[in-house]
Design a protein around this motif. Sequence first.
Motif, PDB file in Angstrom:
ATOM      1  N   ALA A 247       0.816  -1.225   0.000  1.00 47.39           N
ATOM      2  CA  ALA A 247       0.000   0.000   0.000  1.00 47.39           C
ATOM      3  C   ALA A 247       0.846   1.271   0.000  1.00 47.39           C
ATOM      4  CB  ALA A 247      -0.940  -0.002   1.208  1.00 47.39           C
ATOM      5  N   GLU A 248       2.006   1.241   0.671  1.00 47.15           N
ATOM      6  CA  GLU A 248       2.783   2.488   0.749  1.00 47.15           C
ATOM      7  C   GLU A 248       3.536   2.790  -0.557  1.00 47.15           C
ATOM      8  OE1 GLU A 248       5.715   2.292   3.849  1.00 47.15           O
ATOM      9  OE2 GLU A 248       6.885   0.751   2.836  1.00 47.15           O
ATOM     10  N   HIS A 249       3.551   1.844  -1.486  1.00 50.97           N
ATOM     11  CA  HIS A 249       4.308   2.044  -2.730  1.00 50.97           C
ATOM     12  C   HIS A 249       3.413   2.329  -3.935  1.00 50.97           C
ATOM     13  CE1 HIS A 249       7.918   0.663  -0.674  1.00 50.97           C
ATOM     14  NE2 HIS A 249       7.209  -0.351  -0.235  1.00 50.97           N
ATOM     15  N   TYR A 250       2.095   2.092  -3.811  1.00 48.92           N
ATOM     16  CA  TYR A 250       1.236   2.151  -4.998  1.00 48.92           C
ATOM     17  C   TYR A 250       1.292   3.510  -5.694  1.00 48.92           C
ATOM     18  CZ  TYR A 250      -0.909  -2.228  -3.395  1.00 48.92           C
ATOM     19  OH  TYR A 250      -1.131  -3.514  -2.994  1.00 48.92           O
ATOM     20  N   HIS A 251       1.396   4.568  -4.893  1.00 46.84           N
ATOM     21  CA  HIS A 251       1.332   5.905  -5.494  1.00 46.84           C
ATOM     22  C   HIS A 251       2.597   6.711  -5.239  1.00 46.84           C
ATOM     23  CE1 HIS A 251      -2.765   5.006  -6.457  1.00 46.84           C
ATOM     24  NE2 HIS A 251      -2.927   4.585  -5.214  1.00 46.84           N
ATOM     25  N   ALA A 252       3.630   6.015  -4.723  1.00 46.26           N
ATOM     26  CA  ALA A 252       4.888   6.718  -4.444  1.00 46.26           C
ATOM     27  C   ALA A 252       5.743   6.730  -5.705  1.00 46.26           C
ATOM     28  CB  ALA A 252       5.626   6.016  -3.315  1.00 46.26           C
ATOM     29  N   ASP A 253       6.368   7.856  -5.956  1.00 45.61           N
ATOM     30  CA  ASP A 253       7.313   7.907  -7.064  1.00 45.61           C
ATOM     31  C   ASP A 253       8.692   7.529  -6.506  1.00 45.61           C
ATOM     32  OD1 ASP A 253       5.434   8.707  -8.976  1.00 45.61           O
ATOM     33  OD2 ASP A 253       5.472  10.734  -8.153  1.00 45.61           O
ATOM     34  N   GLY A 254       9.612   7.296  -7.371  1.00 51.25           N
ATOM     35  CA  GLY A 254      10.960   6.959  -6.912  1.00 51.25           C
ATOM     36  C   GLY A 254      11.230   5.483  -7.058  1.00 51.25           C
ATOM     37  N   GLN A 255      12.203   5.006  -6.294  1.00 46.82           N
ATOM     38  CA  GLN A 255      12.672   3.629  -6.451  1.00 46.82           C
ATOM     39  C   GLN A 255      11.598   2.620  -6.040  1.00 46.82           C
ATOM     40  OE1 GLN A 255      15.698   2.730  -7.763  1.00 46.82           O
ATOM     41  NE2 GLN A 255      15.718   4.906  -8.231  1.00 46.82           N
ATOM     42  N   PRO A 256      11.505   1.485  -6.735  1.00 50.41           N
ATOM     43  CA  PRO A 256      10.603   0.424  -6.274  1.00 50.41           C
ATOM     44  C   PRO A 256      11.133  -0.178  -4.974  1.00 50.41           C
ATOM     45  CG  PRO A 256      11.892  -0.303  -8.181  1.00 50.41           C
ATOM     46  CD  PRO A 256      12.219   1.141  -7.965  1.00 50.41           C
ATOM     47  N   PRO A 257      10.269  -0.857  -4.209  1.00 49.07           N
ATOM     48  CA  PRO A 257      10.722  -1.414  -2.928  1.00 49.07           C
ATOM     49  C   PRO A 257      11.791  -2.487  -3.120  1.00 49.07           C
ATOM     50  CG  PRO A 257       8.514  -2.201  -3.501  1.00 49.07           C
ATOM     51  CD  PRO A 257       8.848  -1.145  -4.486  1.00 49.07           C
ATOM     52  N   THR A 258      12.683  -2.587  -2.145  1.00 47.71           N
ATOM     53  CA  THR A 258      13.685  -3.656  -2.173  1.00 47.71           C
ATOM     54  C   THR A 258      13.550  -4.489  -0.907  1.00 47.71           C
ATOM     55  OG1 THR A 258      15.272  -2.188  -1.129  1.00 47.71           O
ATOM     56  CG2 THR A 258      15.363  -2.339  -3.528  1.00 47.71           C
ATOM     57  N   LEU A 259      14.028  -5.717  -0.966  1.00 46.92           N
ATOM     58  CA  LEU A 259      13.963  -6.608   0.185  1.00 46.92           C
ATOM     59  C   LEU A 259      15.361  -6.853   0.732  1.00 46.92           C
ATOM     60  CD1 LEU A 259      11.472  -9.380  -0.971  1.00 46.92           C
ATOM     61  CD2 LEU A 259      11.126  -7.695   0.823  1.00 46.92           C
ATOM     62  N   PRO A 260      15.508  -6.986   2.077  1.00 52.26           N
ATOM     63  CA  PRO A 260      16.814  -7.299   2.659  1.00 52.26           C
ATOM     64  C   PRO A 260      17.134  -8.784   2.448  1.00 52.26           C
ATOM     65  CG  PRO A 260      15.156  -7.048   4.377  1.00 52.26           C
ATOM     66  CD  PRO A 260      14.460  -6.830   3.082  1.00 52.26           C
ATOM     67  N   ILE A 261      17.889  -9.072   1.397  1.00 53.18           N
ATOM     68  CA  ILE A 261      18.087 -10.466   1.001  1.00 53.18           C
ATOM     69  C   ILE A 261      18.892 -11.255   2.042  1.00 53.18           C
ATOM     70  CG2 ILE A 261      19.109 -11.970  -0.780  1.00 53.18           C
ATOM     71  CD1 ILE A 261      18.494  -9.778  -2.793  1.00 53.18           C
ATOM     72  N   GLY A 262      19.868 -10.590   2.667  1.00 56.24           N
ATOM     73  CA  GLY A 262      20.707 -11.286   3.653  1.00 56.24           C
ATOM     74  C   GLY A 262      19.895 -11.990   4.730  1.00 56.24           C
ATOM     75  N   PRO A 263      19.022 -11.247   5.450  1.00 60.18           N
ATOM     76  CA  PRO A 263      18.235 -11.906   6.506  1.00 60.18           C
ATOM     77  C   PRO A 263      17.315 -13.008   5.980  1.00 60.18           C
ATOM     78  CG  PRO A 263      18.133  -9.523   6.730  1.00 60.18           C
ATOM     79  CD  PRO A 263      18.864  -9.798   5.456  1.00 60.18           C
ATOM     80  N   ILE A 264      16.883 -12.894   4.716  1.00 59.11           N
ATOM     81  CA  ILE A 264      16.003 -13.959   4.187  1.00 59.11           C
ATOM     82  C   ILE A 264      16.795 -15.269   4.119  1.00 59.11           C
ATOM     83  CG2 ILE A 264      14.620 -14.727   2.209  1.00 59.11           C
ATOM     84  CD1 ILE A 264      14.249 -11.781   1.476  1.00 59.11           C
ATOM     85  N   VAL A 265      18.063 -15.145   3.675  1.00 63.20           N
ATOM     86  CA  VAL A 265      18.915 -16.341   3.618  1.00 63.20           C
ATOM     87  C   VAL A 265      19.181 -16.835   5.039  1.00 63.20           C
ATOM     88  CG1 VAL A 265      21.164 -17.229   2.919  1.00 63.20           C
ATOM     89  CG2 VAL A 265      19.973 -15.561   1.463  1.00 63.20           C
ATOM     90  N   GLY A 266      19.667 -15.915   5.879  1.00 65.31           N
ATOM     91  CA  GLY A 266      20.047 -16.304   7.240  1.00 65.31           C
ATOM     92  C   GLY A 266      18.910 -16.951   8.008  1.00 65.31           C
ATOM     93  N   LYS A 267      17.703 -16.442   7.796  1.00 63.09           N
ATOM     94  CA  LYS A 267      16.528 -16.984   8.526  1.00 63.09           C
ATOM     95  C   LYS A 267      15.936 -18.197   7.802  1.00 63.09           C
ATOM     96  CE  LYS A 267      16.135 -13.317  11.321  1.00 63.09           C
ATOM     97  NZ  LYS A 267      16.183 -13.329  12.772  1.00 63.09           N
ATOM     98  N   ARG A 268      16.440 -18.555   6.647  1.00 66.13           N
ATOM     99  CA  ARG A 268      15.860 -19.648   5.824  1.00 66.13           C
ATOM    100  C   ARG A 268      14.369 -19.367   5.591  1.00 66.13           C
ATOM    101  NH1 ARG A 268      19.707 -20.252  10.043  1.00 66.13           N
ATOM    102  NH2 ARG A 268      20.637 -22.338  10.057  1.00 66.13           N
ATOM    103  N   ALA A 269      14.068 -18.093   5.349  1.00 64.20           N
ATOM    104  CA  ALA A 269      12.654 -17.682   5.271  1.00 64.20           C
ATOM    105  C   ALA A 269      12.065 -18.009   3.896  1.00 64.20           C
ATOM    106  CB  ALA A 269      12.536 -16.178   5.529  1.00 64.20           C
ATOM    107  N   ALA A 270      10.760 -18.270   3.891  1.00 64.74           N
ATOM    108  CA  ALA A 270      10.047 -18.539   2.628  1.00 64.74           C
ATOM    109  C   ALA A 270       9.193 -17.337   2.280  1.00 64.74           C
ATOM    110  CB  ALA A 270       9.163 -19.768   2.783  1.00 64.74           C
ATOM    111  N   LEU A 271       9.383 -16.800   1.077  1.00 67.73           N
ATOM    112  CA  LEU A 271       8.566 -15.677   0.599  1.00 67.73           C
ATOM    113  C   LEU A 271       7.437 -16.234  -0.252  1.00 67.73           C
ATOM    114  CD1 LEU A 271      11.271 -13.097  -0.561  1.00 67.73           C
ATOM    115  CD2 LEU A 271       9.990 -13.124   1.573  1.00 67.73           C
TER     116      LEU A 271
END
Length: 337
Positions: A247-271
Amino acid sequence: MITNRHVVLKRAPAAMPKAADFEVVSCPMPSGPPPEGLLLRVVALSMDPYLGGRLRGRHMGEPAPAPGGTLPGFAVAEVMESAHPGFKPGEYVVTEAGWTRFAAVPAAGARKVAAGAAPISAHLGVLGMPGLTAWAGVTQLAKVGPGDVFTVDAAAGAVGGTAGQIARNLGARAVGIAGGAAKMELVTGSYGFDACVDYRAEGWQAKLKAACGAGPTVHFENVGQSVLQTVFPMLQNYARIVLCGLAEHYHADGQPPTLPIGPIVGKRAALLGLVVYDFYARLDEWVALALPWIAAGKLMIHEDASEGLESAPAQFERMLKGQHLGKAIVRVGPDRT
Ligand SMILES: NC(=O)c1ccc[n+]([C@@H]2O[C@H](COP(=O)([O-])OP(=O)(O)OC[C@H]3O[C@@H](n4cnc5c(N)ncnc54)[C@H](OP(=O)(O)O)[C@@H]3O)[C@@H](O)[C@H]2O)c1
């Protein structure tokens, strides 16, 4: 004499749509249903965040509507006349009728609904697309169960509020994130989440950490990067993250959102990316689960309704700014259920 009115775009919005981008004008009363179709009297319109993107050609590849035409959008409506054997006058349907008082639509996209444990307008919220989204994310993607610690943002809204209540009903600890005191009160007082934090208040990150104990095992994302970057470091290993809305990105100009990839690996998280369209065929399954919960007071419905078609532009702007509480709708005509 019955007169018809509809809401049209005055101009293509260049940024977040505003009430001034729309006007309510008279239009012809449909002469009857189209072949195999329905003539409808609209009872309530659904105000949904995706529409803001759709009006700017930013939703699932759908083209932006041209100025001057009836605005698209789902509505609950009463059948006035039917040219389809599956529908009778007096029945209620949910369909993309658009922002109008009376609509002539194909029967193909119409789904019959009935009032009962919940008002008919709930088929635009908890018992409709937003509720199905919550059910799909919580039960089909993240498979939430006892022992889970479940966090969700935009927790006062139709998707977030329903998601947290489902998770709680399935045995998880439900922790909401929402903006402002009124939303906090709705989330813990009415929806019955175990806890809620106000992300606009100082130190909310520490409060969220404290509310989650060992950390979330499931996070349901409705807002975007500002919340994700706070939640990621708190996650337990093997956490599941449902990516539902931004919701916070739908009408915002500028860079698209990015995800912190490091913690996703470290936590073995599933997106887990979620698109509700994949689950429409299973709406009855969700409604069958939800109705007894509603009757038992374990699934609460909260609507933020404005009155009259003329109020739709302002209600839409409020909804896009997140100023509503619960499911945003516009009541267009009487509910005779
Ligand atoms: N993936 C799918 O298939 C699918 C289907 C339906 C909905 N969705 C998404 O699910 C999310 C919730 O939908 P909903 O219908 O229940 O809406 P909602 O929660 O009633 O409204 C969106 C909420 O987002 C929060 N928000 C945070 N930052 C915002 C910003 N910069 N601008 C506007 N709002 C902001 C606000 O709540 P706070 O004030 O509490 O932050 C606002 O009330 C949306 O992102 C929607 O697009 C996805």
